[in-house]
Write an enzyme that holds these catalytic residues in place. Structure first.
Site, PDB file in Angstrom:
ATOM      1  N   ASP A 105       0.874  -1.168   0.000  1.00  0.00           N
ATOM      2  CA  ASP A 105       0.000   0.000   0.000  1.00  0.00           C
ATOM      3  C   ASP A 105       0.913   1.219   0.000  1.00  0.00           C
ATOM      4  O   ASP A 105       1.544   1.540   1.012  1.00  0.00           O
ATOM      5  CB  ASP A 105      -0.888  -0.014   1.242  1.00  0.00           C
ATOM      6  N   ASN A 132       1.673   4.101 -11.240  1.00  0.00           N
ATOM      7  CA  ASN A 132       0.295   4.078 -11.724  1.00  0.00           C
ATOM      8  C   ASN A 132      -0.744   4.146 -10.610  1.00  0.00           C
ATOM      9  O   ASN A 132      -1.851   4.633 -10.824  1.00  0.00           O
ATOM     10  CB  ASN A 132       0.064   2.807 -12.552  1.00  0.00           C
ATOM     11  N   ALA A 133      -0.412   3.680  -9.424  1.00  0.00           N
ATOM     12  CA  ALA A 133      -1.404   3.579  -8.346  1.00  0.00           C
ATOM     13  C   ALA A 133      -2.061   4.927  -8.072  1.00  0.00           C
ATOM     14  O   ALA A 133      -1.398   5.968  -8.009  1.00  0.00           O
ATOM     15  CB  ALA A 133      -0.738   3.052  -7.078  1.00  0.00           C
ATOM     16  N   SER A 184      -2.941  12.741 -15.148  1.00  0.00           N
ATOM     17  CA  SER A 184      -4.305  12.781 -15.686  1.00  0.00           C
ATOM     18  C   SER A 184      -4.537  14.120 -16.371  1.00  0.00           C
ATOM     19  O   SER A 184      -3.917  15.135 -16.020  1.00  0.00           O
ATOM     20  CB  SER A 184      -5.331  12.604 -14.558  1.00  0.00           C
ATOM     21  N   TYR A 197      -8.547  15.344  -6.264  1.00  0.00           N
ATOM     22  CA  TYR A 197      -7.919  14.494  -7.277  1.00  0.00           C
ATOM     23  C   TYR A 197      -7.171  15.356  -8.287  1.00  0.00           C
ATOM     24  O   TYR A 197      -6.023  15.080  -8.635  1.00  0.00           O
ATOM     25  CB  TYR A 197      -8.976  13.654  -7.986  1.00  0.00           C
ATOM     26  N   ASN A 198      -7.817  16.423  -8.766  1.00  0.00           N
ATOM     27  CA  ASN A 198      -7.187  17.320  -9.726  1.00  0.00           C
ATOM     28  C   ASN A 198      -5.898  17.902  -9.160  1.00  0.00           C
ATOM     29  O   ASN A 198      -4.877  17.987  -9.845  1.00  0.00           O
ATOM     30  CB  ASN A 198      -8.135  18.463 -10.097  1.00  0.00           C
ATOM     31  N   ALA A 199      -5.958  18.312  -7.891  1.00  0.00           N
ATOM     32  CA  ALA A 199      -4.778  18.902  -7.244  1.00  0.00           C
ATOM     33  C   ALA A 199      -3.644  17.892  -7.139  1.00  0.00           C
ATOM     34  O   ALA A 199      -2.473  18.219  -7.370  1.00  0.00           O
ATOM     35  CB  ALA A 199      -5.148  19.425  -5.860  1.00  0.00           C
ATOM     36  N   SER A 200      -3.984  16.651  -6.802  1.00  0.00           N
ATOM     37  CA  SER A 200      -2.946  15.626  -6.660  1.00  0.00           C
ATOM     38  C   SER A 200      -2.266  15.344  -7.991  1.00  0.00           C
ATOM     39  O   SER A 200      -1.045  15.159  -8.056  1.00  0.00           O
ATOM     40  CB  SER A 200      -3.543  14.337  -6.084  1.00  0.00           C
ATOM     41  N   LYS A 201      -3.047  15.332  -9.072  1.00  0.00           N
ATOM     42  CA  LYS A 201      -2.469  15.045 -10.384  1.00  0.00           C
ATOM     43  C   LYS A 201      -1.685  16.242 -10.929  1.00  0.00           C
ATOM     44  O   LYS A 201      -0.674  16.067 -11.620  1.00  0.00           O
ATOM     45  CB  LYS A 201      -3.571  14.634 -11.359  1.00  0.00           C
TER      46      LYS A 201
END
Length: 307
Positions: A105, A132-133, A184, A197-201
Site C-alpha cells: 500500500d 500508476n497507483a 491525468s 484528485y485534480n490537485a494531486s495530479k
C-alpha cells in the site's frame, strides 16, 4: 544590478514572441523528425525489469500485459495479492519470462521502500518504474465536512508516487532507466467535483517535470495524462456522481498500449485520447470559456435533481 520587471515586461515579449512565431515551422519539423527517430530507435524491453504500482486492475493491469508482450520481467505491486496473482499468471502467458507480485500500500512510506527493495533483490536491477497507483473520490468541496478524509487521496496519488520514485532513483540511474508516471488530464482541466484528485495530479505533473530537468539524460521521464478510462475506478455510478456521465470513455487497453509504446519511444509527454490535446490548447488560450461551460453544466445537472 538585476534588470527591473518593467524592462523585462517590454523586452521579453518583444524578443520571444516574434522569435517563436518565426521559428514555428522549424520547431514543428524538429518535433516530427525527433518522433520518427525515437520510433526507429525505440527501447527494446526483452529481459528488462519493470516495476508497476497499482497493477491489480485497470490501467496498471493492462500496462503489465503490454510490457509482458515485449518480453519484460515484471514486479507487480498493489494491495490485493489475489488479483495480482491473476494478472501475473496472464502476463506470463503473454510473454513475460519472470513475474513477481508484491503486496503493498503506497500510502504507507515503509511499503514504498519495501516494494522497490523486493523488486531489485529478485531481479538485480530496475529499468522502468511505472507509477500508476491512484484513487479518485468525487464530491463538491463545500459538501465536505472534514477535508482530512481526502488526505489518503493525496497520500497515494502524490506522496506514494514520490516516495516510491525516491527509493527507485539510485537503481534507475545505474541502468539509465525510465520513470513512467500516470498523471491525468484533470491535472490541468478543472473538472468539478474532483478538486482534491485534480490537485494531486497537477502536483504529480509538476513534480516529474522538475525531475526531468534535474535528471537530464541520466533517467528518462514519461508523463502520461490520460482522459477518462473504462477502468475499475470509473465503474458503477461514479461518472454520474462526478457529473461526467457524458464524457467519452477511452478503452483502458488502448490507453495502456499507447503509454507503453510512448515510454519505449522515449517521449516526455503523452495525452490520450488525441482530442484531449485540443482541449488542452483551449484551456491554455480560453480558460474562461471552459470554466463557464463546466459551471453551467453542473448548475443544469443540479437543477434537474432538485426539480
Amino acid at each position: 544590478m538585476a534588470p527591473s520587471h518593467t524592462a523585462a515586461n517590454i523586452v521579453v515579449p518583444t524578443i520571444v514572441l516574434p522569435s517563436l512565431i518565426l521559428s514555428l515551422p522549424l520547431i514543428l519539423a524538429s518535433k516530427v523528425l525527433g518522433r520518427i527517430k525515437r520510433s526507429l530507435f525505440k527501447e527494446h524491453m526483452k529481459q528488462k525489469v519493470v516495476l508497476i504500482t497499482g497493477a491489480s486492475s485497470g490501467l496498471g493491469e493492462n500496462i503489465a500485459y503490454e510490457y509482458a508482450k515485449r518480453g519484460a520481467r515484471l514486479a507487480l505491486a498493489a494491495r490485493r495479492e489475489d488479483r495480482l496473482q491473476e494478472v501475473a499468471k496472464k502476463a506470463r502467458t503473454l510473454g513475460s519470462p519472470d513475474v513477481i507480485v508484491i503486496r503493498a500500500d503506497i500510502a504507507k512510506p515503509e511499503h514504498c521502500q519495501r516494494l522497490v527493495d523486493e523488486a531489485v533483490s529478485h531481479f538485480g536491477q530496475l529499468n522502468h518504474l511505472v507509477n500508476n497507483a491512484g484513487i479518485w473520490e468525487a464530491g463538491f468541496f463545500e459538501d465536505c465536512t472534514d477535508v482530512s478524509r481526502y488526505e489518503r487521496e493525496m497520500d497515494i496519488n502524490f506522496w506514494g508516487t514520490v516516495r516510491t520514485t525516491h527509493h527507485a532513483v539510485p537503481h534507475l540511474r545505474k541502468t539509465k532507466g525510465r520513470i513512467v508516471v500516470i498523471s491525468s488530464v484533470l491535472g490541468w482541466y478543472p473538472a468539478p467535483k474532483s478538486s482534491f484528485y485534480n490537485a494531486s495530479k497537477a502536483a504529480v505533473t509538476a513534480f516529474f517535470e522538475t525531475l526531468s530537468v534535474e535528471f537530464g539524460s541520466d533517467i528518462g521521464v514519461t508523463i502520461a495524462t490520460p482522459g477518462v478510462l473504462d477502468s475499475e475506478m470509473t465503474s458503477g455510478n461514479f461518472l454520474k456522481e462526478a457529473e461526467m456521465q457524458d464524457t467519452p470513455i477511452m478503452p483502458v487497453a488502448a490507453a495502456a498500449k499507447s503509454i507503453v509504446t510512448s515510454a519505449c519511444r522515449g517521449d516526455r509527454y503523452l495525452t490520450e485520447p488525441f482530442w484531449m490535446r485540443i482541449v488542452f490548447l483551449a484551456q491554455l488560450i480560453v480558460p474562461e470559456f471552459l470554466n463557464s461551460f463546466n459551471h453551467k453544466r453542473i448548475a443544469a445537472s443540479l437543477s434537474k435533481k432538485t426539480a
